[in-house]
Write a protein that holds these residues in place. Sequence first.
Motif, mmCIF file in Angstrom:
data_model
loop_
_atom_site.group_PDB
_atom_site.id
_atom_site.type_symbol
_atom_site.label_atom_id
_atom_site.label_comp_id
_atom_site.label_asym_id
_atom_site.label_seq_id
_atom_site.Cartn_x
_atom_site.Cartn_y
_atom_site.Cartn_z
ATOM 1 N N LEU A 1 29.605 57.788 95.698
ATOM 2 C CA LEU A 1 29.597 57.400 94.290
ATOM 3 C C LEU A 1 29.750 58.630 93.391
ATOM 4 N N LEU A 2 29.097 59.734 93.785
ATOM 5 C CA LEU A 2 29.225 60.972 93.020
ATOM 6 C C LEU A 2 30.664 61.480 93.062
ATOM 7 N N LEU A 3 31.291 61.453 94.236
ATOM 8 C CA LEU A 3 32.675 61.895 94.367
ATOM 9 C C LEU A 3 33.617 61.046 93.510
ATOM 10 N N GLN A 4 33.373 59.745 93.509
ATOM 11 C CA GLN A 4 34.208 58.855 92.704
ATOM 12 C C GLN A 4 34.036 59.148 91.218
ATOM 13 N N PHE A 5 32.783 59.401 90.806
ATOM 14 C CA PHE A 5 32.516 59.721 89.405
ATOM 15 C C PHE A 5 33.216 61.021 89.010
ATOM 16 N N LEU A 6 33.157 62.033 89.871
ATOM 17 C CA LEU A 6 33.802 63.311 89.575
ATOM 18 C C LEU A 6 35.317 63.151 89.485
ATOM 19 N N ALA A 7 35.871 62.353 90.384
ATOM 20 C CA ALA A 7 37.319 62.148 90.398
ATOM 21 C C ALA A 7 37.809 61.510 89.109
ATOM 22 N N GLU A 8 36.991 60.641 88.527
ATOM 23 C CA GLU A 8 37.432 59.861 87.374
ATOM 24 C C GLU A 8 36.962 60.408 86.026
ATOM 25 N N ASN A 9 35.902 61.230 86.038
ATOM 26 C CA ASN A 9 35.279 61.568 84.756
ATOM 27 C C ASN A 9 35.059 63.058 84.486
ATOM 28 N N VAL A 10 35.181 63.927 85.488
ATOM 29 C CA VAL A 10 34.885 65.353 85.301
ATOM 30 C C VAL A 10 36.136 66.170 85.601
ATOM 31 N N ALA A 11 36.518 67.014 84.665
ATOM 32 C CA ALA A 11 37.698 67.856 84.843
ATOM 33 C C ALA A 11 37.339 69.125 85.609
ATOM 34 N N VAL A 12 38.304 69.683 86.305
ATOM 35 C CA VAL A 12 38.094 70.948 87.003
ATOM 36 C C VAL A 12 37.671 72.006 85.976
ATOM 37 N N GLY A 13 36.594 72.714 86.294
ATOM 38 C CA GLY A 13 36.072 73.722 85.380
ATOM 39 C C GLY A 13 34.871 73.245 84.591
ATOM 40 N N GLU A 14 34.656 71.933 84.519
ATOM 41 C CA GLU A 14 33.507 71.389 83.792
ATOM 42 C C GLU A 14 32.267 71.374 84.681
ATOM 43 N N MET A 15 31.092 71.391 84.038
ATOM 44 C CA MET A 15 29.826 71.331 84.758
ATOM 45 C C MET A 15 29.490 69.882 85.117
ATOM 46 N N LEU A 16 28.803 69.706 86.237
ATOM 47 C CA LEU A 16 28.334 68.375 86.603
ATOM 48 C C LEU A 16 27.271 67.920 85.606
ATOM 49 N N PRO A 17 27.127 66.615 85.391
ATOM 50 C CA PRO A 17 26.052 66.122 84.520
ATOM 51 C C PRO A 17 24.678 66.438 85.111
ATOM 52 N N THR A 18 23.638 66.129 84.363
ATOM 53 C CA THR A 18 22.274 66.395 84.824
ATOM 54 C C THR A 18 21.908 65.502 86.007
ATOM 55 N N GLU A 19 20.917 65.922 86.774
ATOM 56 C CA GLU A 19 20.458 65.134 87.916
ATOM 57 C C GLU A 19 19.940 63.769 87.463
ATOM 58 N N GLN A 20 19.247 63.739 86.332
ATOM 59 C CA GLN A 20 18.720 62.470 85.836
ATOM 60 C C GLN A 20 19.849 61.488 85.559
ATOM 61 N N PHE A 21 20.929 61.968 84.965
ATOM 62 C CA PHE A 21 22.085 61.118 84.696
ATOM 63 C C PHE A 21 22.706 60.639 86.008
ATOM 64 N N LEU A 22 22.822 61.540 86.974
ATOM 65 C CA LEU A 22 23.477 61.203 88.234
ATOM 66 C C LEU A 22 22.663 60.225 89.074
ATOM 67 N N THR A 23 21.343 60.185 88.918
ATOM 68 C CA THR A 23 20.544 59.221 89.687
ATOM 69 C C THR A 23 20.944 57.794 89.358
ATOM 70 N N THR A 24 21.343 57.549 88.117
ATOM 71 C CA THR A 24 21.795 56.218 87.727
ATOM 72 C C THR A 24 23.228 55.968 88.186
ATOM 73 N N ILE A 25 24.083 56.925 87.976
ATOM 74 C CA ILE A 25 25.488 56.784 88.368
ATOM 75 C C ILE A 25 25.616 56.576 89.873
ATOM 76 N N CYS A 26 24.800 57.302 90.627
ATOM 77 C CA CYS A 26 24.936 57.307 92.097
ATOM 78 C C CYS A 26 23.922 56.420 92.792
ATOM 79 N N GLN A 27 23.101 55.722 92.025
ATOM 80 C CA GLN A 27 22.165 54.744 92.582
ATOM 81 C C GLN A 27 21.274 55.347 93.663
#
Length: 305
Positions: free
Chosen positions: A14-40
């Motif tokens: 789920l994290l890989l899919q989110f990165l593929a669709e929403n994060v550009a190369v060079g950008e920082m990953l979102p916070t862990e708290q945010f990712l707990t919801t995105i990645c279930q």
Amino acid sequence: MSKPATVFKRSTNLLLQFLAENVAVGEMLPTEQFLTTICQGSRTAIRSAIAYLSTRRLIASPADRRLLRKPIPGDYFDISELQSGAERIQQVLMERVYQRDMPPGAEFSEAELAREAGASTVSVREFLIGFSRFGLIEKKPRGGWRLCAFDRSFATELADMRRMFEMAAVEHFAHLPHGDPAYAELARLIKQHEKLAARIDTRHNAFPALDREFHTFLIGLLNNRFAQGFYDIVSFVFHYHYQWDKGEEKGRNQYAVQEHLAILRALAEHDVPKALEAMRSHLDSSRSTMLSSIGTREKLSQPAA
């Protein structure tokens, strides 16, 4: 030990899919708290997933979380690795029922189900005992199990309960703050539905998986373990029962994708009355097609004149 590994692999995909669709190369990953919801997953699962990204050189290190490259297919875990023992057993049971034409009253044993699922008979027995509470299977007095009939009464009761949970989920969404991570998942689902809608002529078989994502997202908003458990049986009955009515499958999936989009877009617009009306329409058509599929099933079960 298998369950934590399954959670980690699912969260990582789920994290890989989110990165593929929403994060550009060079950008920082979102916070862990945010990712707990995105990645279930829990923070522990997210940290393990981030460590995995580092080993794959998608990020420099768990501390330096700037995206170095976009995910490629080889970064993802195989879907077969993401199923728990219970999920494998349920899938095998579904396939036996709907792909092998097991009519109501058909009998099966724990041993044969365990062999096909690659699970222990103890695991199979525990799953079947839990699953039997829905009234779809029953234990035979002298051993073995029997498949019960899926009739119109059962389908109607199921549809009524489904309406209660999913209408409540739409209403619950209205009370989420604007910065809630659910909005990111909402945006992702809209994108996924739009992609499928554009290719529905050739990809209509991909709809059941997306449908499960859609309804799992909604039910998850309630944060209610009983609602989540109930949706497992909804998925079993609605999707696999449609196997008996393949003639309208493409049109049915095409229509359902548009119904989903109407609900999702209304939620994105914060128009709850519109979302509730779209959900009512979706549930009404779902009930109608379910009853139609039961009619087809009943006809197929009748002996030839």
